[in-house]
Design an enzyme around this catalytic site. Structure first.
Site, PDB file in Angstrom:
ATOM      1  N   TRP B 107       0.824  -1.209   0.000  1.00 35.08           N
ATOM      2  CA  TRP B 107       0.000   0.000   0.000  1.00 35.08           C
ATOM      3  C   TRP B 107       0.855   1.256   0.000  1.00 35.08           C
ATOM      4  O   TRP B 107       0.555   2.224  -0.702  1.00 35.08           O
ATOM      5  CB  TRP B 107      -1.001  -0.030   1.157  1.00 35.08           C
ATOM      6  CG  TRP B 107      -1.870  -1.244   1.072  1.00 35.08           C
ATOM      7  CD1 TRP B 107      -1.870  -2.327   1.899  1.00 35.08           C
ATOM      8  CD2 TRP B 107      -2.842  -1.544   0.045  1.00 35.08           C
ATOM      9  NE1 TRP B 107      -2.771  -3.268   1.458  1.00 35.08           N
ATOM     10  CE2 TRP B 107      -3.382  -2.819   0.325  1.00 35.08           C
ATOM     11  CE3 TRP B 107      -3.287  -0.864  -1.086  1.00 35.08           C
ATOM     12  CZ2 TRP B 107      -4.353  -3.420  -0.480  1.00 35.08           C
ATOM     13  CZ3 TRP B 107      -4.260  -1.457  -1.889  1.00 35.08           C
ATOM     14  CH2 TRP B 107      -4.772  -2.715  -1.587  1.00 35.08           C
ATOM     15  N   ASP B 178      -1.841   6.870   6.272  1.00 31.65           N
ATOM     16  CA  ASP B 178      -2.890   6.003   5.746  1.00 31.65           C
ATOM     17  C   ASP B 178      -3.261   5.024   6.861  1.00 31.65           C
ATOM     18  O   ASP B 178      -2.550   4.057   7.114  1.00 31.65           O
ATOM     19  CB  ASP B 178      -2.389   5.250   4.510  1.00 31.65           C
ATOM     20  CG  ASP B 178      -3.414   4.234   4.002  1.00 31.65           C
ATOM     21  OD1 ASP B 178      -4.503   4.110   4.605  1.00 31.65           O
ATOM     22  OD2 ASP B 178      -3.123   3.563   2.994  1.00 31.65           O
ATOM     23  N   LYS B 202     -12.975  -1.200   7.093  1.00 37.10           N
ATOM     24  CA  LYS B 202     -12.411  -2.119   8.078  1.00 37.10           C
ATOM     25  C   LYS B 202     -12.950  -1.805   9.468  1.00 37.10           C
ATOM     26  O   LYS B 202     -13.742  -2.573   9.999  1.00 37.10           O
ATOM     27  CB  LYS B 202     -10.891  -2.081   8.032  1.00 37.10           C
ATOM     28  CG  LYS B 202     -10.365  -2.989   6.934  1.00 37.10           C
ATOM     29  CD  LYS B 202      -9.539  -2.292   5.917  1.00 37.10           C
ATOM     30  CE  LYS B 202      -9.075  -3.291   4.852  1.00 37.10           C
ATOM     31  NZ  LYS B 202      -8.402  -2.635   3.750  1.00 37.10           N
TER      32      LYS B 202
END
Lengths: 367, 367
Positions: B107, B178, B202
């Site tokens: 990511w 992030d 999430k």
């Protein structure tokens, strides 16, 4: 589960808007756990088989219902029409090119503003001089010499106008349509459009999903270096699963598509929408001038019906009394004033009948 | 409504992921019509009072639960972390500037790739040489001379690593995080971050909502001519209502926030997450080498636990047999292989206990 006690009003909101009751009840029934899956659709992985079945199923149902020709892809994105206002020029307008825009109101003008950040814009026709009370006719349109594409807005929520024809564009020039507020209101020949985009929250699904129908040859036009999310080719290559898509919006879209298919397809939708709109316009036209439509008759929208009353005070009373009778969301946008009745695909005919009765009754008392 | 017959499995998916059952049941109960509103939350106008109450309520609950300091705004956007990978540099990285990135896996690397389209990127530390099995320590970090900002990824779903400290950055340099996969897993000092972003699917809500927490002085950094949707200031100015936001995602977020507040806030969440993670790591460490964790002990994630078995064949059997026992989604990502157990905030402790029992039992049979 009993829904007998659920109380619902008539929702004339310009969007997000009404969904079919059957769709809501189906989503409700399975919300805690999808049958046979043991998880909520709100929780399943977008890489799971159950979701692939939903996502690819929605894509296929969409293509089948709309009769999307070969050589087109259907993409499920995020960011609404607002992000499309930028994605279209970022993908299709070279820095030295010109894009032609047909200006039919606030949403066209927002699209124009974003395109101007990318390249040159030529306004090929505009209804601005008459406060966007009509769709410019084909004869008024003046294209630039070699437009990269032509952009139109097929329905204008604020002004209550709608294209009832597909504009002709120079040979080989892609026609791009913002169909956010009238997609699937009737059968459409998608082959006439190189790219169609629609925020889903009116006729397709819920807020947070944007559907794009794009002709494949357009995918390769994007300049190198475009942000990965903003490139149509990214999503086309991965069938809308490059990153986590708006899962629940796609699920609701699939329920809506199945509902439309089971109900006889877009021809049946068209017949119902035509009937609903004609009832309200007949009430306006038959009021002896008490109700005055904003849109010119040939440009009247089937989705958003805009009209004025003899005074602003009467308009206020109209909205207040309608709301008390559970006809909700009728206040017009400030750009036009007066009343706006948004009657998208899923808006029930009983609600149209209730509005028409209320209009007659209100006129008797106040006229 | 009876939910007694609803069958649910344990969902170890890396995301979208489990929601609290209470939240699902509440959303289900009101899905056809919000009490007192007469419309579904899927249908209400984003400009309506009922939605303003939900949206601004979610913003305020978020600030209260997280202890967001004054001078920060909480924004509700679309496009996931993927769009943030581009929005961060588009807003904060001048064309002649350099942004520093801490590379802790896939990511981070996607974020780096998007930033490189905007300006120069300096990788200030990386765990790539050891297949991202750890978080680089503060002593390893080499910042560039005057970074426009420093970007980190606080939890790495694929490798199962997580920061358990906040990196120190040069004075005055904004730290961007992030936090998609570990936001709200415990109390965080948000004042140490100039910008935090998180895909909601999430720990916060459902797919299709992205939450951004931004320090107000950053809002003015964006260059002129940025696409309107991609400018943080656009959304800050309109309290996330510049265009139609992902209404249902914001509604679910509010239900989750209220659930967390009622449950004792982030300190209670931390205690539960710590306990859950420790149980699984204890099972790994106590297996005499049968199970081998991928992440180094000091970098172990509380959210995603990655481990290998003695052979790929055993890993396949482990996944298949676990699935048969309704422990779903345990297959690891191809970058690491083996097993990944994602146990986000709402993952039930009973599911952790079931996994730990299964691990012991499987080892007895296969070890």
């Amino acid at each position: 589960m009993t829904t007998a006690t659920v109380h619902r009003v008539f929702n004339f909101s310009a969007g997000p808007a009404v969904l079919p009751l059957e769709v809501l009840e189906s989503a409700q029934r399975d919300l805690v756990a999808l049958p046979g899956v043991g998880m909520s659709v709100l929780e399943i992985s977008h890489r799971s088989k159950p979701f692939e079945e939903i996502c690819f199923g929605a894509e296929e149902d969409f293509k089948r219902l709309a009769g999307i020709p070969a050589g087109y892809q259907v993409l499920f994105l995020q960011g609404g029409a607002t992000l499309q206002f930028s994605m279209v020029p970022m993908n299709l307008l070279p820095p030295d090119g010109t894009a032609d825009y047909l200006d039919t109101g606030v949403w066209s003008e927002k699209a124009i503003k974003e395109a101007q950040k990318v390249g040159a814009v030529h306004v090929a026709a505009s209804s601005k001089a008459t406060n966007h009370d009509r769709i410019p006719g084909q004869g008024e349109v003046r294209f630039s010499e070699r437009p990269a594409y032509v952009h139109m807005t097929s329905n204008n929520t604020i002004f209550g106008t709608q294209y009832h024809f597909v504009p002709e564009v120079p040979a080989g020039v892609p026609l791009v349509n913002d169909a956010s507020s009238d997609v699937f209101c009737r059968p459409v020949d998608f082959s006439k459009f190189a790219l169609t985009y629609a925020g889903a929250q009116k006729n397709l699904s819920i807020a947070g999903l944007t559907v794009v129908v794009i002709r494949e040859d357009l995918l390769e036009r994007a300049p190198a270096g475009l942000p990965v999310y903003l490139k149509y080719a990214t999503h086309a290559k991965e069938r809308s699963l490059y990153n986590t898509p708006p899962v629940f919006g796609i699920y609701v879209l699939r329920l809506v598509l199945r509902h439309l298919i089971a109900g006889g397809g877009l021809a049946a939708v068209e017949a119902r929408n035509r009937r609903k709109a004609e009832k309200v316009y007949a009430a306006i036209d038959g009021s002896g001038g008490f109700y005055r439509g904003h849109a010119r008759p040939d440009s009247r929208s089937w989705m958003n019906i805009t009209f004025r009353l003899p005074s602003e005070e009467l308009e206020k009373r109209f909205v207040a009394e309608a709301t008390a009778q559970e006809l909700s969301g009728l206040k017009g946008h400030r750009s036009v004033g007066g009343i706006r009745a948004s009657i998208y695909n899923a808006f029930p005919e009983a609600g149209v009948d209730a509005l028409v009765s209320f209009m007659a009754e209100f006129q008797r008392r106040a006229g």
